[in-house]
Design a protein around this motif. Structure first.
Motif, short mmCIF file in Angstrom:
data_model
loop_
_atom_site.label_atom_id
_atom_site.label_comp_id
_atom_site.label_asym_id
_atom_site.label_seq_id
_atom_site.Cartn_x
_atom_site.Cartn_y
_atom_site.Cartn_z
N LYS A 1 -27.52 -15.97 58.23
CA LYS A 1 -28.71 -15.96 57.91
C LYS A 1 -29.12 -17.44 56.91
O LYS A 1 -27.94 -17.87 56.27
N SER B 1 -25.30 -17.23 54.41
CA SER B 1 -24.82 -15.64 54.13
C SER B 1 -24.99 -15.74 55.37
O SER B 1 -25.06 -15.76 56.46
N TRP B 2 -23.95 -14.56 55.54
CA TRP B 2 -23.90 -13.60 56.26
C TRP B 2 -23.12 -12.09 56.76
O TRP B 2 -22.91 -11.71 54.75
N ALA B 3 -24.16 -10.88 57.07
CA ALA B 3 -23.49 -9.44 56.80
C ALA B 3 -21.77 -9.53 57.21
O ALA B 3 -21.02 -9.85 58.26
N SER C 1 -12.53 -2.49 57.79
CA SER C 1 -12.97 -3.60 57.13
C SER C 1 -12.06 -4.21 56.65
O SER C 1 -11.01 -3.58 56.19
N GLU D 1 -20.54 -7.21 58.95
CA GLU D 1 -20.07 -6.94 59.89
C GLU D 1 -19.94 -7.39 61.11
O GLU D 1 -19.80 -7.60 62.22
N ASP D 2 -21.06 -9.03 60.98
CA ASP D 2 -21.07 -10.35 61.07
C ASP D 2 -19.74 -10.72 62.12
O ASP D 2 -19.55 -12.01 62.52
N ARG E 1 -26.20 -14.98 63.94
CA ARG E 1 -25.85 -13.78 62.82
C ARG E 1 -25.52 -14.92 61.76
O ARG E 1 -25.36 -13.78 60.29
#
Length: 370
Positions: free
Chosen positions: A295, A352-354, A262, A356-357, A293
């Protein structure tokens, strides 16, 4: 673990001195029973590679090995391969059974055995009832299946498919790729499949060789090449992608995938975000985020959400393709349609996005030191 059926070693094809090679030192191993797609744009060398494996074209350098035996210079009629061409190449003066039996006749298979194997091959493609029909009386999908039966009836060492679905309409292509994959899995025929259609490759293949300029840019499972592209070309060619130039601030710990880490990254003008990528990355890199992916909300949920304006909305029935301007950048997002209000051009949106994406390409961003 499956055994290696086909090994391609440093395979090269030059059509003339001074020109870039059509295929340039290509290396690939195909496991027994796998379907491998050669995927890429026109002129990338995929059909040239297939023709060299088939024996229809001599390589300039390199070797081709099948079942541990080198066949680089073995004549095409001695290779025992089955091939389905883009045009199907059915014989118009023969009926369906005669077309399917042709390869067996050339191998001087006894007539009783021919009859048995032709019937089995036609049943496999669900066309046993059309054995006496003339090929000109068949639909495109039926002709495609007859060509496949003719290739499989000889029990080939390799099945080679050169864009066999390109002459079919979109709906029939989808049906036939399912049928071909089903037949391939039942017969366990090791298969090379040439296509420029990413959906076909992702849907049908065990492994995909993404080709560009005579080279394989990435060789891996459909999930690998889509979720973890190794180059900008692969990420851009397979599916849709948003690219951001980022600078890695720090490696913050492990990632959900064991071989990855990460990261905290900085996007100029947008701030800091989380991302994942191969371990040990530093400096400038490209960040890839797939549109589905992202949002998107109209209410500003999430403290890290970017505020933007919807520039375009494209409705395709079950999904919306939305372009959102954030400053000077444009993001493409895919949203499922619902019974509620759909976003419209000019609406304010929050993006927005996570972490991990958001995937960091392994190579440094072009023109930037890593």
């Amino acid at each position: 673990m499956s055994e290696t059926k086909l090994s391609i070693v440093d395979l090269t094809k030059r059509y003339a001195a001074g020109l870039d090679p059509a295929v340039d030192r290509l290396n690939m191993q195909v496991e027994e029973g796998h379907l491998v797609a050669l995927l890429g744009p026109s002129g990338c060398g995929k059909t040239t590679t297939l023709r060299m494996v088939a024996g229809l074209m001599d390589p300039t350098a390199g070797s081709i090995v099948v079942d541990g035996k080198e066949i680089t210079h073995t004549p095409v009629n001695k290779r025992g391969m089955g091939m389905v061409f883009q045009s199907y190449a059915l014989f118009p003066h023969m009926n369906v059974e005669q077309n399917v039996a042709f390869g067996l006749q050339m191998r001087q298979t006894p007539k009783a055995e021919q009859k048995k194997r032709v019937a089995a091959a036609l049943d496999m493609v669900q066309l046993g009832h059309l054995g006496k029909r003339q090929t000109r009386e068949l639909s495109g999908g039926q002709q495609q299946r007859i060509a496949l039966a003719r290739a499989l009836v000889v029990e080939p060492t390799l099945l080679l498919l050169d864009e066999p679905l390109s002459n079919l309409d979109a709906k029939l292509r989808e049906t036939m790729r399912t049928e071909i994959r089903s037949i391939q899995q039942r017969t366990r025929a090791t298969t090379l499949f040439v296509t420029h259609d990413q959906d076909e490759a992702l849907d049908m293949a065990d492994r995909i060789a993404v080709m560009n300029g005579g080279l394989i840019e990435q060789f891996g499972s459909p999930t690998d090449v889509y979720e973890r592209p190794q180059t900008h070309f692969v990420a851009n060619f397979i599916g849709q992608a948003n690219f951001l130039d980022v600078t890695i601030i720090s490696e913050t710990g492990p990632a959900p995938v064991a071989a990855e880490a990460s990261y905290k990254v900085d996007v100029e003008g947008l701030g800091g975000f989380g991302a994942v990528g191969a371990k040990g990355l530093t400096g400038a890199h490209e960040l890839v985020i797939r549109p589905h992916r992202l949002k998107v909300t109209l209410t500003g949920e999430g403290h890290d959400a970017l505020k933007g304006t919807i520039e375009r909305v494209s409705y395709t029935g079950d999904a919306l393709s939305v372009a959102i301007a954030v400053g000077e950048r444009s993001f493409n997002a895919q949203l499922l349609t619902t019974s509620g209000d759909l976003p419209r051009r000019g609406d304010t949106a929050y993006l927005s996005w996570a972490p991990e994406d958001a995937y960091l390409l392994p190579a440094a961003a072009p023109g930037k030191a890593s």
